[in-house]
Scaffold this motif. Sequence first.
Motif, short mmCIF file in Angstrom:
data_model
loop_
_atom_site.label_atom_id
_atom_site.label_comp_id
_atom_site.label_asym_id
_atom_site.label_seq_id
_atom_site.Cartn_x
_atom_site.Cartn_y
_atom_site.Cartn_z
N LEU A 75 3.02 13.03 3.51
CA LEU A 75 4.58 13.13 3.17
C LEU A 75 4.64 13.82 1.73
O LEU A 75 3.46 14.02 0.97
N LEU A 76 5.73 14.45 1.70
CA LEU A 76 6.01 14.99 0.26
C LEU A 76 7.10 13.95 -0.29
O LEU A 76 8.06 13.62 0.37
N CYS A 77 7.00 13.67 -1.67
CA CYS A 77 7.87 13.08 -2.56
C CYS A 77 8.91 13.90 -2.67
O CYS A 77 9.11 14.98 -2.51
N PRO A 78 10.21 13.11 -3.28
CA PRO A 78 11.25 13.74 -3.38
C PRO A 78 11.26 14.91 -4.23
O PRO A 78 11.95 15.87 -4.10
N LEU A 95 14.87 11.06 1.74
CA LEU A 95 14.55 12.24 0.54
C LEU A 95 13.07 12.96 0.75
O LEU A 95 12.96 14.07 0.07
N CYS A 96 12.24 12.43 1.48
CA CYS A 96 10.95 12.99 1.67
C CYS A 96 10.80 13.43 3.12
O CYS A 96 11.22 13.05 4.20
N GLU A 97 9.83 14.62 3.15
CA GLU A 97 9.33 15.09 4.37
C GLU A 97 8.26 14.22 4.80
O GLU A 97 7.06 14.14 3.96
N VAL A 98 8.65 13.63 5.86
CA VAL A 98 7.57 12.79 6.38
C VAL A 98 6.76 13.37 7.97
O VAL A 98 7.56 13.51 8.67
N ILE A 99 5.49 13.56 7.64
CA ILE A 99 4.85 14.12 8.92
C ILE A 99 3.82 13.18 9.69
O ILE A 99 2.66 12.58 9.02
N ALA A 150 0.82 -1.37 -0.03
CA ALA A 150 0.09 -0.05 0.03
C ALA A 150 0.96 1.44 0.07
O ALA A 150 1.95 1.38 0.41
N PHE A 151 0.25 2.18 -0.39
CA PHE A 151 1.03 3.62 -0.74
C PHE A 151 0.71 4.86 -0.11
O PHE A 151 -0.53 4.85 0.25
N HIS A 152 1.28 5.68 -0.20
CA HIS A 152 0.73 7.17 0.27
C HIS A 152 1.07 8.21 -0.85
O HIS A 152 2.22 8.19 -1.32
N LYS A 153 -0.16 9.17 -1.19
CA LYS A 153 0.25 10.02 -2.17
C LYS A 153 0.52 11.17 -1.82
O LYS A 153 0.80 11.54 -0.45
N CYS A 154 1.81 11.74 -2.55
CA CYS A 154 2.33 13.16 -2.05
C CYS A 154 1.35 14.02 -1.78
O CYS A 154 0.45 14.30 -2.61
N ARG A 155 1.64 14.93 -0.82
CA ARG A 155 0.31 15.89 -0.49
C ARG A 155 0.51 17.11 -1.35
O ARG A 155 -0.44 18.08 -1.33
N ASN A 173 3.34 8.52 -5.79
CA ASN A 173 3.05 7.53 -4.66
C ASN A 173 4.29 6.70 -4.05
O ASN A 173 5.16 6.21 -4.79
N VAL A 174 4.22 6.71 -2.75
CA VAL A 174 5.53 6.39 -1.95
C VAL A 174 5.15 5.13 -0.93
O VAL A 174 4.10 5.55 -0.05
#
Length: 200
Positions: free
Chosen positions: A135-138, A115-119, A92-97, A104-105
């Motif tokens: 999260l924000l993708c690279p 490489l990603c900002e993860v909150i 399963a994945f998370h879409k960049c916000r 997706n990551v």
Amino acid sequence: APKIAPTPLPICCELCPRKQGAFIRSQTAATTNKSKSKTASSKWVHVLCAKWQGLNFVDELRREVVEDVTQLKLHYRYTNTTCMICLGNRGAFHKCRAASCPNNVHVTCARLSGLCEVIHGEDCFGPVAENPWSLLCPAHSTIDPDVEPTGNTGKMTVEQLQLAASEFPPEPYVAPPAPTKPFNKLNGKERRTVLANPDY
């Protein structure tokens, strides 16, 4: 006598391509039926992956098993989603916000790559108010990829993450189910098929 190192359990996360970490069992027919061989027949997920996907405990008092992940994984197979970091399609994945970003990551890839900002949704002070569980993708992260973090971060390169993901066979694309017609629009054969389904 010399100590013998224990053999690692043959488990891996159902929601990402990582074999290391803190795991919790996911509900399956085997865990529901109290199977004797829980390790061999169970499915496992990282506690982190379960938390980020919003999975609930099956029993709030015992907190040993989270809900089944089969339908969650199917959603991503219907859309043929892959992780932009490890290029794997497992789990399963998370879409960049970032607005309109299609990336997706896996949350584990986002964290391990650095490489990603993860909150996370909560910290030592309680719930996070701004952009929780996102999260924000690279491509959209403000983290400088050239700055090496200090200390033992457990960081992995993109190449290492891609190699780890390639150890798993690709999960096949699954076509979404055809939309069902209302019962009064079904013919006799279709009605028998629908009524034979115990979940109907």
